[in-house]
Design a protein around this motif. Structure first.
Motif, PDB file in Angstrom:
ATOM      1  N   GLY A  21       0.783  -1.154   0.036  1.00  0.00           N
ATOM      2  CA  GLY A  21       0.015  -0.126  -0.044  1.00  0.00           C
ATOM      3  C   GLY A  21       0.788   1.290  -0.002  1.00  0.00           C
ATOM      4  O   GLY A  21       0.582   2.231  -0.714  1.00  0.00           O
ATOM      5  N   GLY A  22       1.879   1.213   0.695  1.00  0.00           N
ATOM      6  CA  GLY A  22       2.733   2.394   0.901  1.00  0.00           C
ATOM      7  C   GLY A  22       3.552   2.689  -0.252  1.00  0.00           C
ATOM      8  O   GLY A  22       3.609   3.779  -0.782  1.00  0.00           O
ATOM      9  N   GLN A  23       3.757   1.696  -0.950  1.00  0.00           N
ATOM     10  CA  GLN A  23       4.517   1.620  -2.358  1.00  0.00           C
ATOM     11  C   GLN A  23       3.596   2.421  -3.328  1.00  0.00           C
ATOM     12  O   GLN A  23       4.000   3.172  -4.126  1.00  0.00           O
ATOM     13  N   ARG A  24       2.426   1.813  -3.382  1.00  0.00           N
ATOM     14  CA  ARG A  24       1.485   2.330  -4.443  1.00  0.00           C
ATOM     15  C   ARG A  24       1.119   3.806  -4.240  1.00  0.00           C
ATOM     16  O   ARG A  24       1.103   4.563  -5.080  1.00  0.00           O
ATOM     17  N   GLN A  25       0.890   4.027  -2.833  1.00  0.00           N
ATOM     18  CA  GLN A  25       0.843   5.503  -2.716  1.00  0.00           C
ATOM     19  C   GLN A  25       1.843   6.504  -3.148  1.00  0.00           C
ATOM     20  O   GLN A  25       1.670   7.627  -3.670  1.00  0.00           O
ATOM     21  N   ARG A  26       3.017   5.788  -2.849  1.00  0.00           N
ATOM     22  CA  ARG A  26       4.342   6.729  -3.442  1.00  0.00           C
ATOM     23  C   ARG A  26       4.183   6.991  -4.931  1.00  0.00           C
ATOM     24  O   ARG A  26       4.588   7.818  -5.562  1.00  0.00           O
ATOM     25  N   VAL A  27       3.791   5.780  -5.601  1.00  0.00           N
ATOM     26  CA  VAL A  27       3.755   5.917  -7.190  1.00  0.00           C
ATOM     27  C   VAL A  27       2.407   6.901  -7.408  1.00  0.00           C
ATOM     28  O   VAL A  27       2.861   7.642  -8.526  1.00  0.00           O
ATOM     29  N   SER A  28       1.622   6.809  -6.927  1.00  0.00           N
ATOM     30  CA  SER A  28       0.285   7.572  -7.130  1.00  0.00           C
ATOM     31  C   SER A  28       0.694   9.136  -6.857  1.00  0.00           C
ATOM     32  O   SER A  28       0.440   9.890  -7.821  1.00  0.00           O
ATOM     33  N   ILE A  29       1.498   9.544  -5.863  1.00  0.00           N
ATOM     34  CA  ILE A  29       1.892  10.955  -5.775  1.00  0.00           C
ATOM     35  C   ILE A  29       2.870  11.407  -6.819  1.00  0.00           C
ATOM     36  O   ILE A  29       2.836  12.365  -7.381  1.00  0.00           O
ATOM     37  N   ILE A  30       3.690  10.315  -6.946  1.00  0.00           N
ATOM     38  CA  ILE A  30       4.908  10.710  -8.243  1.00  0.00           C
ATOM     39  C   ILE A  30       4.442  10.839  -9.464  1.00  0.00           C
ATOM     40  O   ILE A  30       4.625  11.627 -10.281  1.00  0.00           O
ATOM     41  N   GLN A  31       3.196  10.062  -9.695  1.00  0.00           N
ATOM     42  CA  GLN A  31       2.729  10.045 -11.001  1.00  0.00           C
ATOM     43  C   GLN A  31       1.852  11.290 -11.112  1.00  0.00           C
ATOM     44  O   GLN A  31       1.955  12.027 -12.140  1.00  0.00           O
ATOM     45  N   GLN A  32       1.257  12.031 -10.226  1.00  0.00           N
ATOM     46  CA  GLN A  32       0.514  13.064 -10.210  1.00  0.00           C
ATOM     47  C   GLN A  32       1.601  14.429 -10.445  1.00  0.00           C
ATOM     48  O   GLN A  32       1.268  15.340 -11.117  1.00  0.00           O
ATOM     49  N   VAL A  33       2.631  14.311  -9.627  1.00  0.00           N
ATOM     50  CA  VAL A  33       3.779  15.421  -9.840  1.00  0.00           C
ATOM     51  C   VAL A  33       4.370  15.205 -11.050  1.00  0.00           C
ATOM     52  O   VAL A  33       4.563  16.422 -11.553  1.00  0.00           O
ATOM     53  N   LEU A  34       4.642  13.994 -11.650  1.00  0.00           N
ATOM     54  CA  LEU A  34       5.126  13.904 -12.924  1.00  0.00           C
ATOM     55  C   LEU A  34       4.271  14.450 -14.278  1.00  0.00           C
ATOM     56  O   LEU A  34       4.625  15.029 -15.230  1.00  0.00           O
ATOM     57  N   ASN A  35       2.996  14.451 -13.775  1.00  0.00           N
ATOM     58  CA  ASN A  35       2.186  15.149 -14.492  1.00  0.00           C
ATOM     59  C   ASN A  35       2.144  16.557 -14.800  1.00  0.00           C
ATOM     60  O   ASN A  35       1.447  17.314 -15.675  1.00  0.00           O
ATOM     61  N   GLY A  36       2.931  17.106 -13.674  1.00  0.00           N
ATOM     62  CA  GLY A  36       2.991  18.796 -13.781  1.00  0.00           C
ATOM     63  C   GLY A  36       2.020  19.324 -13.091  1.00  0.00           C
ATOM     64  O   GLY A  36       2.019  20.664 -12.989  1.00  0.00           O
ATOM     65  N   ASN A  37       1.433  18.608 -12.128  1.00  0.00           N
ATOM     66  CA  ASN A  37       0.384  19.191 -11.180  1.00  0.00           C
ATOM     67  C   ASN A  37       1.128  19.830  -9.982  1.00  0.00           C
ATOM     68  O   ASN A  37       1.677  19.177  -9.204  1.00  0.00           O
ATOM     69  N   ARG A  38       0.886  21.178  -9.922  1.00  0.00           N
ATOM     70  CA  ARG A  38       1.512  21.790  -8.758  1.00  0.00           C
ATOM     71  C   ARG A  38       0.552  21.593  -7.565  1.00  0.00           C
ATOM     72  O   ARG A  38       0.966  21.529  -6.460  1.00  0.00           O
ATOM     73  N   PHE A  39      -0.680  21.512  -7.851  1.00  0.00           N
ATOM     74  CA  PHE A  39      -1.678  21.088  -6.799  1.00  0.00           C
ATOM     75  C   PHE A  39      -2.069  19.606  -6.673  1.00  0.00           C
ATOM     76  O   PHE A  39      -2.315  18.841  -7.642  1.00  0.00           O
TER      77      PHE A  39
END
Lengths: 260, 267
Positions: free
Chosen positions: B150-168
């Motif tokens: 779960g923790g690893q998936r959460q990290r991937v989810s966060i990085i996925q959104q950050v890499l998408n260029g989302n500042r928010f």
């Protein structure tokens, strides 16, 4: 594992234990069949003899090829139609059509044979039409249930990744659920396989396993009829296993366990 | 408890009179503002908590902030130019860490990076490998989401959104279902990513008061008023002025513990 544990509800057994149980129960069933079968119902030994006899004739192989070709063609057309109807159901204007196709499960084929005879040009097309008409509603029902079970958050995640609704549909529904489409095909193949003997019995011009079965029944060759039934049954199990293997090979993530 | 020097500049996210009605009024006149925090010599992102009890309407507000649903009334304006929020302006990390299960972790990140409006410099492959190394995911890049914890998936989810260029980035209950050690790691991760860019703004929607406030610089308490329908912002909290912000050990301080206890009485 103690014997009484085989009779305990919710007891988890190993794969090996399951196969041993299945083997023992299978042997017992055959023994009961062998010992209780009278003159009319052939014993397993007589069925086995008939199978060996059938497998030694060219007649069987030409009919088998006929059935396999028909089911391949019927499945191919049915899958294409069912996928189109299922995917289009996500566009509101096509939703009622998909719902109608689902309800067609309750239309009996028997009453439609005459109609299909009128609109088709030959026996092959008649069989194919009946097969497709019989399978598609079941396919669409299963596919729509796959689509309905998709978590709405998956579509929302696509939107947060700046995908438009067409790209979200492609990613989540088409690519993302293709493994489940194959599972639906596997499950519904059984319906198609059962139907093929029925439609081949309606139009016997091209032969097929269904034709062989009808002829055996007609001439009261019960040993042969049971033998063909057994062959049809074993082929069905083989195709079920094969489609399962192909699914695991094409989509390795379907075999993975969720960690947490 | 240390009060630090900072300035609040223009609004990065402004919620004005947002109400949402389904069968009954879920949210009523929700208004709050998240401002750009400036600290001299520090790249300071923003972490904001929306605290409220389960079922109060936090998830509805979450979806409104992400531009996924439209409120019955009110507006959500975002970014320096204060345009109305649209789906895609705000990243979302769901409680159950939604990822594309038919894609490997590498592909999950790649698909996000390819759709970025502001892709970081370097090739896609290099950027993914750099982030994977930074967030201990290198060995998992070829795996599928089901193979990760779960923790690893959460990290991937966060990085996925950050890499998408989302500042928010909105995070729905990011501490839910994690053990104590993982919670600490997630908190460190959020602080680290938030402070990677001045405009990075993480909004944590949670009922876990202690952990959310421990890493936030401001918070809004969402609750219902006695005898009234619909949740409102009952209280705004400036954790910087209270001396609780940007302190990794704040969660162990008695004053902070007492403060969190007082918040529990308000929700």
């Amino acid at each position: 594992m103690a014997i009484q544990e085989f009779f305990s509800p919710l007891k988890v057994i190993s794969k090996r234990t399951f196969f041993i149980l299945a083997f023992v129960e299978g042997v017992m069933a055959l023994l009961i069949w062998q010992l209780t079968a009278g003159e009319l119902i052939p014993t397993p030994a007589r069925v086995a003899t008939a199978i060996i006899g059938i497998l030694g004739t060219d007649y069987f192989y030409s009919n088998l090829v006929q059935s396999l070709a028909l089911i391949a063609e019927g499945m191919g057309i049915s899958i294409a139609i069912a996928l189109l109807v299922a995917y289009l159901s996500l566009i509101p204007v096509f939703k009622p059509i998909a719902e109608f196709v689902i309800k067609c499960r309750y239309l009996t084929l028997t009453g439609l044979i005459f109609f299909f005879t009128l609109i088709t040009s030959n026996g092959h097309n008649l069989k194919l039409s009946l097969l497709v008409f019989g399978i598609v509603p079941f396919f669409v029902t299963s596919l729509l249930s796959v689509i309905d079970s998709i978590n709405v958050q998956e579509y929302e995640m696509c939107r947060t990744l700046r995908m438009n609704s067409w790209r979200a549909l492609l990613e989540v529904v088409i690519i993302g659920r293709f493994d489940l489409v194959l599972e639906v095909i596997r499950q519904n193949f059984a319906i198609a396989w059962i139907m093929i003997t029925a439609v081949e019995g309606i139009s016997m011009s091209e032969g097929g396993l269904g034709t062989m079965l009808i002829k055996s029944n007609k001439f009261i060759n019960i040993d042969n009829a049971f033998a063909i039934l057994t062959i049809v049954f074993l082929f069905g199990i083989f195709f079920d296993y094969l489609l399962g293997v192909i699914r695991g090979w094409l989509f390795p993530y379907t075999k993975l366990q969720l960690l947490s | 408890m240390t009060v630090r020097q900072y300035q609040k500049k223009e609004a990065l996210l402004k919620v004005s009179n947002v109400s949402l009605r389904y069968d009954c009024l879920v949210l009523r006149d929700i208004s709050f503002e998240i401002d750009d925090i400036i600290r001299e010599g520090v790249t300071q992102g923003q972490i904001v908590s929306l605290i409220g009890r389960s079922g109060i309407g936090k998830t509805c507000l979450f979806r409104i902030l992400a531009g996924l649903i439209k409120p019955t009334t009110g507006t959500v304006l975002i970014d320096h130019d204060q345009h109305p929020v649209r789906a895609g302006d705000v990243g979302v990390v769901y409680q159950n860490y939604i990822l594309f299960n038919h894609r490997t972790i590498y592909d999950n990140l790649r698909i996000s990076l390819e759709r970025s409006q502001t892709p970081p410099g370097g090739s896609i492959d290099a950027v993914i490998k750099e982030y994977a190394a930074e967030f201990s995911l290198t060995e998992h890049l070829k795996k599928y989401p089901q193979q990760l914890s779960g923790g690893q998936r959460q990290r991937v989810s966060i990085i996925q959104q950050v890499l998408n260029g989302n500042r928010f980035v909105l995070l729905d209950e990011p501490f839910s279902g994690l053990d104590a050690i993982m919670v600490d790691k997630v908190k460190q991760l959020l602080v680290k990513i938030a402070n990677m860019h001045e405009d990075n703004t993480f909004v944590i929607v949670s009922h876990n008061i202690d952990h959310s406030l421990a890493i936030s610089d401001s918070a809004f308490i969402i609750a219902k008023e006695e005898g009234k329908e619909g949740a409102v912002v009952k209280e705004s909290i400036n954790l910087i002025d209270m001396g609780f912000a940007w302190d990794p050990d704040v969660i162990r301080q008695q004053e902070f513990i007492d403060f969190c206890a007082s918040i529990k009485d308000k929700i």
